[in-house]
Design a protein around this motif. Structure first.
Motif, PDB file in Angstrom:
ATOM      1  N   HIS A  62      36.367  30.085  34.155  1.00  0.00           N
ATOM      2  CA  HIS A  62      36.802  30.174  32.762  1.00  0.00           C
ATOM      3  C   HIS A  62      36.406  28.917  31.985  1.00  0.00           C
ATOM      4  O   HIS A  62      35.933  29.002  30.844  1.00  0.00           O
ATOM      5  CB  HIS A  62      38.315  30.401  32.691  1.00  0.00           C
ATOM      6  CG  HIS A  62      38.780  30.816  31.346  1.00  0.00           C
ATOM      7  ND1 HIS A  62      39.488  29.982  30.532  1.00  0.00           N
ATOM      8  CD2 HIS A  62      38.610  31.970  30.662  1.00  0.00           C
ATOM      9  CE1 HIS A  62      39.762  30.603  29.401  1.00  0.00           C
ATOM     10  NE2 HIS A  62      39.241  31.807  29.450  1.00  0.00           N
ATOM     11  N   SER A  79      29.481  37.516  29.568  1.00  0.00           N
ATOM     12  CA  SER A  79      30.917  37.765  29.391  1.00  0.00           C
ATOM     13  C   SER A  79      31.658  37.080  30.535  1.00  0.00           C
ATOM     14  O   SER A  79      31.089  36.855  31.611  1.00  0.00           O
ATOM     15  CB  SER A  79      31.218  39.260  29.387  1.00  0.00           C
ATOM     16  OG  SER A  79      31.061  39.796  30.680  1.00  0.00           O
ATOM     17  N   ARG A  81      34.051  38.260  32.342  1.00  0.00           N
ATOM     18  CA  ARG A  81      34.212  39.193  33.455  1.00  0.00           C
ATOM     19  C   ARG A  81      32.938  39.257  34.315  1.00  0.00           C
ATOM     20  O   ARG A  81      33.001  39.181  35.542  1.00  0.00           O
ATOM     21  CB  ARG A  81      34.585  40.572  32.931  1.00  0.00           C
ATOM     22  CG  ARG A  81      34.840  41.594  34.011  1.00  0.00           C
ATOM     23  CD  ARG A  81      35.295  42.916  33.400  1.00  0.00           C
ATOM     24  NE  ARG A  81      35.372  43.962  34.381  1.00  0.00           N
ATOM     25  CZ  ARG A  81      36.395  44.155  35.209  1.00  0.00           C
ATOM     26  NH1 ARG A  81      37.425  43.359  35.150  1.00  0.00           N
ATOM     27  NH2 ARG A  81      36.377  45.130  36.078  1.00  0.00           N
ATOM     28  N   CYS A  95      36.413  39.192  43.939  1.00  0.00           N
ATOM     29  CA  CYS A  95      36.936  38.869  42.608  1.00  0.00           C
ATOM     30  C   CYS A  95      38.153  39.745  42.296  1.00  0.00           C
ATOM     31  O   CYS A  95      38.152  40.942  42.596  1.00  0.00           O
ATOM     32  CB  CYS A  95      35.853  39.092  41.559  1.00  0.00           C
ATOM     33  SG  CYS A  95      36.285  38.455  39.938  1.00  0.00           S
ATOM     34  N   PRO A  96      39.198  39.173  41.691  1.00  0.00           N
ATOM     35  CA  PRO A  96      40.351  39.988  41.307  1.00  0.00           C
ATOM     36  C   PRO A  96      39.964  41.001  40.223  1.00  0.00           C
ATOM     37  O   PRO A  96      38.984  40.798  39.503  1.00  0.00           O
ATOM     38  CB  PRO A  96      41.356  38.965  40.769  1.00  0.00           C
ATOM     39  CG  PRO A  96      40.580  37.748  40.484  1.00  0.00           C
ATOM     40  CD  PRO A  96      39.361  37.777  41.343  1.00  0.00           C
ATOM     41  N   LYS A  97      40.744  42.072  40.108  1.00  0.00           N
ATOM     42  CA  LYS A  97      40.440  43.109  39.122  1.00  0.00           C
ATOM     43  C   LYS A  97      40.464  42.582  37.696  1.00  0.00           C
ATOM     44  O   LYS A  97      39.676  43.000  36.866  1.00  0.00           O
ATOM     45  CB  LYS A  97      41.434  44.271  39.247  1.00  0.00           C
ATOM     46  CG  LYS A  97      41.225  45.093  40.480  1.00  0.00           C
ATOM     47  CD  LYS A  97      42.180  46.253  40.526  1.00  0.00           C
ATOM     48  CE  LYS A  97      41.978  47.032  41.815  1.00  0.00           C
ATOM     49  NZ  LYS A  97      42.904  48.144  41.944  1.00  0.00           N
ATOM     50  N   ASN A  98      41.392  41.679  37.416  1.00  0.00           N
ATOM     51  CA  ASN A  98      41.483  41.108  36.081  1.00  0.00           C
ATOM     52  C   ASN A  98      41.347  39.584  36.173  1.00  0.00           C
ATOM     53  O   ASN A  98      42.334  38.859  36.152  1.00  0.00           O
ATOM     54  CB  ASN A  98      42.811  41.493  35.428  1.00  0.00           C
ATOM     55  CG  ASN A  98      42.878  41.106  33.968  1.00  0.00           C
ATOM     56  OD1 ASN A  98      42.026  40.386  33.463  1.00  0.00           O
ATOM     57  ND2 ASN A  98      43.892  41.594  33.288  1.00  0.00           N
ATOM     58  N   PRO A  99      40.112  39.090  36.259  1.00  0.00           N
ATOM     59  CA  PRO A  99      39.917  37.658  36.448  1.00  0.00           C
ATOM     60  C   PRO A  99      40.431  36.820  35.274  1.00  0.00           C
ATOM     61  O   PRO A  99      40.897  35.701  35.464  1.00  0.00           O
ATOM     62  CB  PRO A  99      38.411  37.510  36.617  1.00  0.00           C
ATOM     63  CG  PRO A  99      37.814  38.745  36.084  1.00  0.00           C
ATOM     64  CD  PRO A  99      38.841  39.815  36.214  1.00  0.00           C
ATOM     65  N   TYR A 100      40.368  37.350  34.061  1.00  0.00           N
ATOM     66  CA  TYR A 100      40.835  36.595  32.898  1.00  0.00           C
ATOM     67  C   TYR A 100      42.329  36.302  32.991  1.00  0.00           C
ATOM     68  O   TYR A 100      42.771  35.188  32.706  1.00  0.00           O
ATOM     69  CB  TYR A 100      40.527  37.347  31.599  1.00  0.00           C
ATOM     70  CG  TYR A 100      40.962  36.569  30.387  1.00  0.00           C
ATOM     71  CD1 TYR A 100      40.165  35.550  29.876  1.00  0.00           C
ATOM     72  CD2 TYR A 100      42.186  36.813  29.782  1.00  0.00           C
ATOM     73  CE1 TYR A 100      40.572  34.806  28.791  1.00  0.00           C
ATOM     74  CE2 TYR A 100      42.599  36.075  28.687  1.00  0.00           C
ATOM     75  CZ  TYR A 100      41.786  35.070  28.200  1.00  0.00           C
ATOM     76  OH  TYR A 100      42.200  34.335  27.127  1.00  0.00           O
ATOM     77  N   SER A 101      43.095  37.293  33.395  1.00  0.00           N
ATOM     78  CA  SER A 101      44.542  37.119  33.521  1.00  0.00           C
ATOM     79  C   SER A 101      44.873  36.027  34.536  1.00  0.00           C
ATOM     80  O   SER A 101      45.727  35.177  34.283  1.00  0.00           O
ATOM     81  CB  SER A 101      45.189  38.440  33.934  1.00  0.00           C
ATOM     82  OG  SER A 101      46.554  38.264  34.185  1.00  0.00           O
ATOM     83  N   GLU A 104      43.896  32.572  33.104  1.00  0.00           N
ATOM     84  CA  GLU A 104      44.832  32.150  32.057  1.00  0.00           C
ATOM     85  C   GLU A 104      46.160  31.690  32.646  1.00  0.00           C
ATOM     86  O   GLU A 104      46.722  30.690  32.217  1.00  0.00           O
ATOM     87  CB  GLU A 104      45.040  33.290  31.060  1.00  0.00           C
ATOM     88  CG  GLU A 104      45.715  32.880  29.784  1.00  0.00           C
ATOM     89  CD  GLU A 104      44.955  31.819  28.995  1.00  0.00           C
ATOM     90  OE1 GLU A 104      45.623  31.072  28.261  1.00  0.00           O
ATOM     91  OE2 GLU A 104      43.726  31.700  29.120  1.00  0.00           O
ATOM     92  N   ARG A 105      46.659  32.409  33.631  1.00  0.00           N
ATOM     93  CA  ARG A 105      47.906  31.991  34.293  1.00  0.00           C
ATOM     94  C   ARG A 105      47.744  30.628  34.953  1.00  0.00           C
ATOM     95  O   ARG A 105      48.638  29.793  34.895  1.00  0.00           O
ATOM     96  CB  ARG A 105      48.329  33.019  35.342  1.00  0.00           C
ATOM     97  CG  ARG A 105      49.051  34.208  34.782  1.00  0.00           C
ATOM     98  CD  ARG A 105      49.750  34.998  35.877  1.00  0.00           C
ATOM     99  NE  ARG A 105      48.993  35.091  37.110  1.00  0.00           N
ATOM    100  CZ  ARG A 105      48.390  36.179  37.558  1.00  0.00           C
ATOM    101  NH1 ARG A 105      48.479  37.295  36.886  1.00  0.00           N
ATOM    102  NH2 ARG A 105      47.727  36.173  38.685  1.00  0.00           N
TER     103      ARG A 105
END
Length: 141
Positions: A62, A79, A81, A95-101, A104-105
Motif C-alpha cells: 500500500h 491498481s 489490488r 494474497c487475502p481476498k480484500n488486500p486494501y482492507s 488499511e487496518r
C-alpha cells in the motif's frame, strides 16, 4: 549531568530526530520500498520470498502503491489490488481476498506492541543502523 533521553547508549533514537531528519529518513525508506516493489511488479518470478507477515506485506504494498510511481508495462499506474495480488504471487504468498482492507487496518494500528511497518522500519534505520530494513522480511530463496 543530565541524561539525554533522545539517545540510547550514545545512539540516536527516532524521538530525537528533527522533523527534517525524520523527513529524510522516511524518503530514503520510501525509495527503498519503491525500488524493490518496482522490481517485483515487473517480474514474473522472484529470487526472493516473503518471511514477514501478510499484514506487513500488504501495508508495504500500500505504501508503494500510494507513491503512484509503480506502473504497468504500458506506463499506466497499477491498481492496488493488481499490485497486491502480483507481489504476493511473485513472493510465493497467498494474497487475502480484500488486500486494501488488511492494509488499511495495519496502517491504523496504534498499539504499543505493534507499530505500523513504516514506523518499525524507521526505528530500525535510525536506532539500529539497518540500511535496508525490507531485507529483513524479503529474503533470498
Amino acid at each position: 549531568m543530565e541524561k539525554d533521553i533522545n539517545t540510547t547508549k550514545g545512539r540516536r533514537t527516532v524521538a530525537g530526530l528533527t522533523s527534517e531528519e525524520r523527513r529524510v529518513f522516511r524518503r530514503k525508506l520510501k525509495d527503498i520500498i519503491i525500488k524493490e516493489f518496482s522490481y517485483l511488479a515487473g517480474s514474473d518470478e522472484s529470487i526472493f520470498y516473503w518471511a514477514g507477515t501478510m499484514s506487513d506485506l500488504m501495508e508495504l504494498t500500500h505504501v508503494a502503491w500510494l507513491t503512484g510511481e509503480i506502473a504497468d508495462s504500458k506506463g499506466n499506474p497499477v491498481s492496488f489490488r493488481d499490485l497486491a495480488f502480483h507481489v504476493a504471487d511473485v513472493l510465493g504468498c497467498h494474497c487475502p481476498k480484500n488486500p486494501y482492507s488488511l492494509a488499511e487496518r495495519c496502517r491504523m494500528r496504534k498499539s504499543v506492541k505493534r507499530l505500523p511497518i513504516m514506523d518499525r522500519y524507521l526505528k530500525l534505520m535510525v536506532e539500529c543502523g539497518v540500511k535496508n530494513p525490507l531485507s529483513l522480511d524479503m529474503k533470498f530463496k
